[in-house]
Design a protein around this motif. Structure first.
Motif, mmCIF file in Angstrom:
data_model
loop_
_atom_site.group_PDB
_atom_site.id
_atom_site.type_symbol
_atom_site.label_atom_id
_atom_site.label_comp_id
_atom_site.label_asym_id
_atom_site.label_seq_id
_atom_site.Cartn_x
_atom_site.Cartn_y
_atom_site.Cartn_z
ATOM 1 N N ASN A 77 41.382 5.921 8.957
ATOM 2 C CA ASN A 77 42.368 5.343 9.885
ATOM 3 C C ASN A 77 41.783 5.236 11.290
ATOM 4 O O ASN A 77 40.973 6.077 11.704
ATOM 5 N N THR A 78 42.204 4.205 12.017
ATOM 6 C CA THR A 78 41.848 4.143 13.435
ATOM 7 C C THR A 78 42.535 5.306 14.145
ATOM 8 O O THR A 78 43.672 5.681 13.815
ATOM 9 N N GLY A 79 41.850 5.872 15.104
ATOM 10 C CA GLY A 79 42.392 7.031 15.809
ATOM 11 C C GLY A 79 41.959 8.351 15.230
ATOM 12 O O GLY A 79 42.152 9.398 15.860
ATOM 13 N N ASP A 80 41.385 8.324 14.016
ATOM 14 C CA ASP A 80 40.900 9.569 13.409
ATOM 15 C C ASP A 80 39.728 10.129 14.207
ATOM 16 O O ASP A 80 38.902 9.381 14.744
ATOM 17 N N LYS A 81 39.645 11.454 14.252
ATOM 18 C CA LYS A 81 38.535 12.111 14.926
ATOM 19 C C LYS A 81 37.407 12.359 13.940
ATOM 20 O O LYS A 81 37.639 12.792 12.808
ATOM 21 N N GLU A 132 34.077 0.809 14.192
ATOM 22 C CA GLU A 132 33.633 1.036 15.557
ATOM 23 C C GLU A 132 34.153 2.392 16.001
ATOM 24 O O GLU A 132 35.244 2.816 15.603
ATOM 25 N N ILE A 133 33.347 3.080 16.813
ATOM 26 C CA ILE A 133 33.726 4.416 17.280
ATOM 27 C C ILE A 133 33.512 4.509 18.781
ATOM 28 O O ILE A 133 32.760 3.727 19.371
ATOM 29 N N SER A 134 34.186 5.495 19.376
ATOM 30 C CA SER A 134 34.077 5.695 20.817
ATOM 31 C C SER A 134 33.858 7.177 21.096
ATOM 32 O O SER A 134 34.416 8.038 20.406
ATOM 33 N N SER A 135 33.021 7.449 22.118
ATOM 34 C CA SER A 135 32.732 8.835 22.467
ATOM 35 C C SER A 135 32.132 8.890 23.861
ATOM 36 O O SER A 135 31.289 8.054 24.219
ATOM 37 N N ALA A 186 33.631 12.053 17.915
ATOM 38 C CA ALA A 186 33.918 10.638 18.189
ATOM 39 C C ALA A 186 35.294 10.276 17.654
ATOM 40 O O ALA A 186 35.871 11.009 16.841
ATOM 41 N N ILE A 187 35.812 9.148 18.108
ATOM 42 C CA ILE A 187 37.114 8.638 17.669
ATOM 43 C C ILE A 187 36.907 7.262 17.043
ATOM 44 O O ILE A 187 36.170 6.422 17.578
ATOM 45 N N VAL A 188 37.569 7.018 15.915
ATOM 46 C CA VAL A 188 37.490 5.713 15.252
ATOM 47 C C VAL A 188 38.369 4.728 16.010
ATOM 48 O O VAL A 188 39.573 4.956 16.190
ATOM 49 N N GLN A 218 25.358 8.891 6.732
ATOM 50 C CA GLN A 218 25.313 8.714 8.177
ATOM 51 C C GLN A 218 26.193 9.786 8.790
ATOM 52 O O GLN A 218 27.360 9.930 8.398
ATOM 53 N N SER A 219 25.621 10.569 9.682
ATOM 54 C CA SER A 219 26.341 11.713 10.228
ATOM 55 C C SER A 219 26.459 11.628 11.736
ATOM 56 O O SER A 219 25.816 10.806 12.384
#
Length: 351
Positions: free
Chosen positions: A186-190, A89-92, A68-70, A62-63
């Protein structure tokens, strides 16, 4: 104390070194033994560094096509996951915009389908022409294709377009069942754009990824045995790339690891069984010694040894590959404490 100088006779010879005349008793006292070069000498092979990874012949990825940010983690690398299970979950901003476009296009599609249905009824009633009905039908079909394209983009991410939102961002779910071999840590990883950030492997088979210097890659072939530091066989070479990595001037080889207890991401020292180059023989390292700029092998003669310079093709673990111009299969050579013989040819005695 014994004095060896008067017991040893040096006889001039065409190599530039004098032949050594020495008795069997002296050999024993000096810690020197005689071995036969029989072509069956073996060792652990060529030493390399290896990176342990999953065998990803049967895996799904999955790419991301956006940065995005975790924002949340629910599963980690090495864990088993089932299809549809939430991994993270990710945010973008780009994802938010894409989701807005999806919702807008879905609403427009619903309107277009309603118009198409009404035009179909009017066409059947003879109120409008077939051409007018076809125009609205094609418009709804184009809108439906647009929805599918956007949904497909979400699916590549691993986001279910029918249930995309979680508590902290967009829900990334497993598209297959298996071992999570690559996942955010980790959460916060790009998550950089155009990178694989989820990989699910069907099995737990391990591969060793080995970079071979171009200078020795020709000595290794598919099926060559791979050994650990203790000389225990742990796998075999499965493939050797035909593409040169210009940055490191290396060729990538992969070995299937079927013995030992290793973990993905581990770096280890391995040894690969190398084929013997044509016109060469293999001798143990204790049968060769350096003298100035020469590497010498002491070939057994009737009365002692002949110091014989040799050309080293390749150094392996406890072995040397040398050309066969000076030493032949069947020759008997000295092995062990060769420093004593080196001292003799340099006129250094044991006082």
């Amino acid at each position: 104390m014994k004095r060896w100088l008067f017991l040893v006779v040096l006889v001039p010879f065409l190599w530039g070194y004098d032949a050594i005349k020495i008795s069997k008793e002296q050999l024993s006292d000096l810690g020197i033994k005689v071995i036969t070069i029989d072509g069956n000498i073996s060792g652990k092979g060529l030493p390399f560094n290896a990176y342990i990874d999953f065998d990803n012949k049967s895996s799904s990825t999955q790419s991301s096509s956006f940065d995005a940010i975790v924002t949340a983690l629910y599963r980690r690398e090495g864990e088993n996951v089932k299809e549809g299970e939430v991994i993270c979950e990710i945010s973008s901003i780009d994802l938010n915009n894409l989701y807005f476009e999806l919702q807008n296009t879905q609403n427009r599609l619903k309107v277009a389908k309603d118009v198409t249905q009404k035009d179909r009824d009017l066409y059947k009633a003879g109120v409008i022409s077939k051409r007018e009905y076809q125009v609205s039908y094609l418009a709804s079909q184009e809108m439906e294709l647009k929805v599918r394209q956007i949904e497909s983009t979400f699916k590549i991410f691993g986001i279910d377009p029918k249930n995309p939102k979680g508590k902290y961002g967009f829900r990334v779910v497993a598209r297959d069942s298996g071992i999570l071999s690559v996942a955010p840590k980790n959460t916060g990883d790009k998550i950089p754009a155009f990178t694989t950030y989820i990989r699910i492997s069907k099995n737990d088979d391990l591969l060793a990824r080995i970079k071979l210097p171009i200078s020795v890659s020709g000595f290794i072939k598919k099926g060559s045995a791979v050994f650990d530091e203790n000389g225990k066989k742990i796998g075999v070479i499965q493939s050797i790339s035909v593409v040169l990595d210009k940055a490191s001037n290396t060729i990538l080889a992969t070995a299937l690891i079927d013995q030992g207890n290793y973990r993905v991401g581990e770096m280890l020292d391995v040894y690969i069984e190398g084929i013997k180059p044509e016109g060469s023989i293999v001798i143990p390292s204790n049968a060769l010694i350096k003298n100035g700029s020469d590497y010498l092998v002491f070939i057994r003669t009737k009365d002692g040894f002949m110091p014989t310079p040799v050309h080293i093709i390749e150094e392996r673990n406890n072995l040397f590959v040398i050309d066969d111009k000076s030493v032949k299969i069947g020759d008997k050579v000295a092995a062990g404490a060769l420093i004593a013989l080196k001292g003799i040819i340099n006129n250094i005695g044991d006082e």
